[in-house]
Design an enzyme around this catalytic site. Structure first.
Site, PDB file in Angstrom:
ATOM      1  N   SER A   1       0.811  -1.214   0.000  1.00  0.00           N
ATOM      2  CA  SER A   1       0.000   0.000   0.000  1.00  0.00           C
ATOM      3  C   SER A   1       0.844   1.264   0.000  1.00  0.00           C
ATOM      4  O   SER A   1       0.391   2.299  -0.483  1.00  0.00           O
ATOM      5  CB  SER A   1      -0.928   0.003   1.210  1.00  0.00           C
ATOM      6  OG  SER A   1      -0.174  -0.020   2.395  1.00  0.00           O
TER       7      SER A   1
ATOM      8  N   HIS B   1       1.057   4.197   7.424  1.00  0.00           N
ATOM      9  CA  HIS B   1       0.667   4.904   6.201  1.00  0.00           C
ATOM     10  C   HIS B   1       0.880   6.400   6.354  1.00  0.00           C
ATOM     11  O   HIS B   1       0.013   7.098   6.904  1.00  0.00           O
ATOM     12  CB  HIS B   1      -0.798   4.638   5.888  1.00  0.00           C
ATOM     13  CG  HIS B   1      -1.077   3.212   5.558  1.00  0.00           C
ATOM     14  ND1 HIS B   1      -1.567   2.315   6.479  1.00  0.00           N
ATOM     15  CD2 HIS B   1      -0.925   2.517   4.404  1.00  0.00           C
ATOM     16  CE1 HIS B   1      -1.714   1.129   5.899  1.00  0.00           C
ATOM     17  NE2 HIS B   1      -1.328   1.208   4.649  1.00  0.00           N
TER      18      HIS B   1
ATOM     19  N   ASP C   1      -1.412   5.443  12.146  1.00  0.00           N
ATOM     20  CA  ASP C   1      -1.207   4.020  12.401  1.00  0.00           C
ATOM     21  C   ASP C   1       0.281   3.635  12.364  1.00  0.00           C
ATOM     22  O   ASP C   1       0.610   2.476  12.417  1.00  0.00           O
ATOM     23  CB  ASP C   1      -2.016   3.177  11.400  1.00  0.00           C
ATOM     24  CG  ASP C   1      -1.628   3.439   9.956  1.00  0.00           C
ATOM     25  OD1 ASP C   1      -0.638   4.164   9.712  1.00  0.00           O
ATOM     26  OD2 ASP C   1      -2.313   2.908   9.063  1.00  0.00           O
TER      27      ASP C   1
END
Lengths: 218, 218, 218, 218, 218, 218, 218, 218
Positions: free
Chosen positions: C15, C196, C193
């Site tokens: 990601s 990210h 978090d």
């Protein structure tokens, strides 16, 4: 259980208390999520399952993103006008968090002095009107006690502990509840942002709240 | 608590078990609702809060609208392939309900003989492969014992009780849990359709399940 | 800048690399977000602004949630079939993360031995076909070096460093980039978090990548 | 870098500045896109990555579609009330554009005389209150210098250059930044409408802005 | 008007022809937009209003983004299977455009040699089966004849002119239609991207098409 | 063409005029549908394509569902304040229609006497301020002249014809335009509800309007 | 009432029968609209309210837009496989309508010869398998008997009447039901498009159907 | 039928009357659902189909969730201002229901004394102004007469019966209509929540209403 039957219990706070509640109304059996999906809903469910005959009425007045300054602004309508028998307050997470995630915007944070004085002024005008008071510490699901934000959060927890003592309130140590959970669990398994727990973390909060109030599971 | 640590526990059933779970994956701490919002999520939360060190793994395989015939069709992938240590089955509500809400379409219902034989065949091929088995009675949140649908639901409950006995399973009497709740509460306050409870009813189910398994609240 | 003009550069990963790219096509000047909104888009923009005449072609092949096992499954179509001149790999975050946020589901994680062997097999079959190779360490934006997940992430970083050495690759130390940023900034201001990052964190990654490749800012 | 640390920098303008920002709040590390996706976000990211210790606070006040007349209407709330240390203005594209795309509606355009006098009046009342001022030329990504709209846009650019000189402002020549890019690139690869660039064009603007302010890439 | 009554007329092309048509069906009087909102819908309306008794049937087979290579791929189903009496082709804009807006991806463009040979092969296999043929030049709404993309587009227009001559087709010079419009109007007032005109530009195309076919307005 | 260049032309009416226009703004070349998709858009396109140098400005002020009473209510803002050079009025369809589709609610209809007197009062106060006036008859796409609603619609058409005569206005006989079209076409092919035509019917209206004003197609 | 108790009654047809039904399932008491909102739902409701003890099962198999050719294509699954006791067919509206609203596309219409032969072949293979048959005439809510589409619709009605006679079916004259309604009501008040009635028109159809079958209202 | 022709009939009540009506307007033949989908729409359809020449005008003023207190608050605008010839009132379900589904919030219920006095005051000020009055009993689709909520609902029904008697009103016994239906049908087949019936239940209500008013089915 310290709270007598037929009591109206209002719980106010930030997103932890809010937990996605629909502010347009109280919860009903057919699902309007006025209780949210967090510790308040779990406290209510425990009260209704273990003691249906006691007819406790639970009201959630948490609002996401709020700090103690925001609570003061809606105190009349969201607390005093409701004439609660018991009042539970859980505030402080955002007061601290904004000092660390957007440090360039200090106007969004509430620093310790203002936190304590605002909190105290709310208690001053409310204590005489409620039969019982519950104060919950803010928390940071961070097992590293030397983290600057954890240190700061613990300062706010100490303020809450002091106020609970001065205003004859039941203290719910939410930070301790998470510290216990972290003994077996990495924070990543409780809350990705170390603030907003999932279902498990909320039940840990509900358990801490209920047991602080003398609830027995049979 | 009868279930040993490190057990994989699969719970299968209908919409009561499903409770809005996202079938695309198991639940995570960051909220993908693989557990749903019902008794399964509550059982899991209780296990993780009271016994985090036991590392129970809970898996929800409820599917809304299913009867025992639908369970048989997905038994291989949803039960046997998962190799559960413990298996909990809660089925029968729709088998009965369709006999009363769409009586002109009997093909949508499962009548007692087929219910028992299908249920039995599932247990036959599964019992040797699991360490523990939990069977839950279907229920109708209807305090009027002479209501035709309640009478019929009780027949199915008796079948489950018999099967639990024959296959060495823990019985969870979900009907009894609601009957107890109805002593103080009108069905309208539990579930508008007398089938799908809200948060309170689901906690009553979770409590019944846990206590039948010997769970202690401290 | 080590990469010669007219090179096709493929960046693959999870990601962090994906960053919300639209997998249906490459980015265009009119906005189809094939580059995503992360470090890949920033690398491309820097290359086009500082060196428009060099005509670098940048292709993003990150996919959210992937670990090295997932990369292997799409290696043929997403790397070999594209015949890149230069290949950049950034993988490992999810391999580690799943060990900590869903510890009860070990099948979702990739442990060190499998990580290294799978990674190595990809390099074995690819190194001869590319002119240049870039390997980026996985990272955890956690300044507490004794955190169990940080310790584990550093192990994976060491594996990447070893592989970069063995396969003649440029190493991009993404962990070091964040460690530098954390000297002045709390992790909460980089990524809630701790995984990210926002725009600032992605520019730190792009800068680290470009400078490792010998890019000069004038 | 000319701007001292701890400065509050407000950038005001039209859609180029706006770039899709969420007007409901400033940007945060967790993504509320108060910075938009354009040159302002890139300037901020560069400042935070290269100089995190300087604690620059960047605020985007661009609004799509606005001309200098619209800026005047919101000057008090969007500039003066914010008490910026440094102010950057980039306005004029729409003042010109409306003369060419909807020529039958002259009331939507701002002609040169009004443009200069309105702009000047804003600078008159603002210059004494800010420590530094940045004025950016409007631009048209049209390499054909004899195009009527390019000719007209250059007139407005000259007005901005004159004002920058008179009011002791740093001039950012945005038109020159695009003219340089067009030496190697057809306008179609920068912006389909020759006005709204993609990521690459915005980075060219950010670079021009930063270098005009004396930013060094180390 | 050259086209005899009761003719079926198919118009194929790219987004200019497509113009937002609903590919799921032909247009109806009650609005299913099978004609799109462009020159095809306008041609049809003119034919039905001026010559309702001639019963022309108009069919739109434009598809956004297509070049001549894409047309070849759907030629059998979208042209030959429909057995048109007259066929109108308008292709080439994307073949050229991709050479300028995404020059780094040459596989997305169609260069002159392939353009002519593919176009020719389509005409070869189709000319014998249709009673009449209309070929429209591609266009670029760019009055600057020395712009590189305009120069390239004119090359493609010349190819179409040559093919029209060789295959006994009516030529519609769409480029000339826009050049005439640009004498009084800046391109910005016709199409922001200089490719996709609004209602006015489409009527200019419809007029050019109809007058090339000998349509008279009374 | 009777209307001199540089004229501002306002067209007001009901849904036929409105035709789905976006009331938030006038149409632009890039598509904000301020013109709607009906006869007004077509009139404008014809004027811009055939006579771009005359610079006619067309403004749509149709509103779906309106009758003459509704027009009177918005006359000041939608007509007088705009200071049109020429004004075109097309009203009456709803005044009649409501007498037949909801006959039990007479308050929704406008009967002939009120229709004429309201219409006349609008003309009285407007005629001196406009250079030219266009009045269009209401219509019913019903070829059966003995249908009660057609008979009633013709009465209203006669009133419009009388008013056009008295106030020196150009008459556009919209009913006649549809009667001509119906000679070759069943109403079902023009408008399912016999009121709201598709693209073909709107072009018939635009043609009737333009030709009544002396527009020549070359 | 001619239909005996416990009969399964299937009604097939076009959009009049369909009436917005949800094809994914039969209707239930809790609202899944398998019956649609038209005459089928009303027939079912009358049967259940006046004769609940007879346990009629009603199944809607109408599909919007279908003509008799479309019915033939789904006859096996939608009629024969359901093994109805009684079958009701109402088809023909679209077979005729397409001849008038899209006359240039004759392939979308079904002309009389094909209509009769296809209809007959369906009856041939079905009559022996059903206990009772109901055939409904198509209709056009057009009181002008000399309208070309009304004339054509009457032809199709005559075919249905002939087939009903030949195949021992109950005839429901839907056209007559609307003709009666039109004596007091303009078509505009029944259906804007003269085909799709509202609630009132559907009840007129249900009444005609029920009374043709000998239903008595007490 | 007791109601003379040309009467305006207003029906007011709660969700049973509302039945999903669009409060923005009355129903039209083209479907704006001002009538809702319940008994009011069915009453209107019966009146228009059986007696089109009588020109009854039916107006729905039901609002979901309302009790008699809510009716009083909108009585002026929703009843008196409409000047009905006949008025039909159906209220009381929510007044009772809230006592059983959210018993902890008594402020949401209306207890018998207030119910009767409020109801009476509405009748006092309205009776002289209407030609006819219809009062409908509230109902609970619960065949168990000893259910506490059924007992309570019957009390309210008795109040309505008394008021109907005192104020010369036609009584519609809605409870009796459902009791009759329940002789052959389980409540589950009428309404899952035993309050909101489907199409069948609403037709039972419409039939009861019409027959109480002397409607004959011919």
């Amino acid at each position: 259980m310290q709270i007598p039957e037929n009591s109206k219990i209002v719980l106010i706070g930030d997103s932890i208390t809010d937990a996605g509640r629909d502010p347009s109304g109280e919860s009903t059996p057919w699902g309007a999520p006025g209780f949210g999906n967090g510790y308040v809903a779990l406290i209510n469910a425990c009260l209704q399952v273990w003691h249906p005959e006691r007819r406790y009425r639970v009201i959630n007045r948490g609002t996401s993103g709020h700090n103690v300054r925001d609570l003061a602004a809606r105190w009349q309508t969201d607390v005093l006008d409701l004439k609660p028998d018991w009042l539970s307050i859980a505030i402080g997470v955002n007061d601290v968090w904004r000092q660390f995630d957007i440090p360039l915007r200090p106007e969004n944070a509430v620093f310790p002095e203002e936190y304590e004085s605002t909190y105290r002024s709310l208690l001053e005008k409310t204590r005489p009107h409620v039969k019982g008071l519950v104060l919950a510490t803010p928390f940071f699901i961070e097992p590293n006690h030397s983290d600057p934000m954890r240190i700061r959060m613990d300062e706010y927890g100490a303020i809450v502990r002091k106020l609970a003592n001065q205003y004859d309130a039941v203290l719910v140590d939410m930070q301790a509840a998470f510290d216990r959970l972290c003994e077996h669990t990495h924070p990543m398994a409780i809350a990705w942002d170390r603030i907003h727990p999932g279902h498990v973390g909320h039940l840990a909060l509900a358990r801490a709240w209920l047991e602080a109030l003398g609830f027995t599971w049979r």
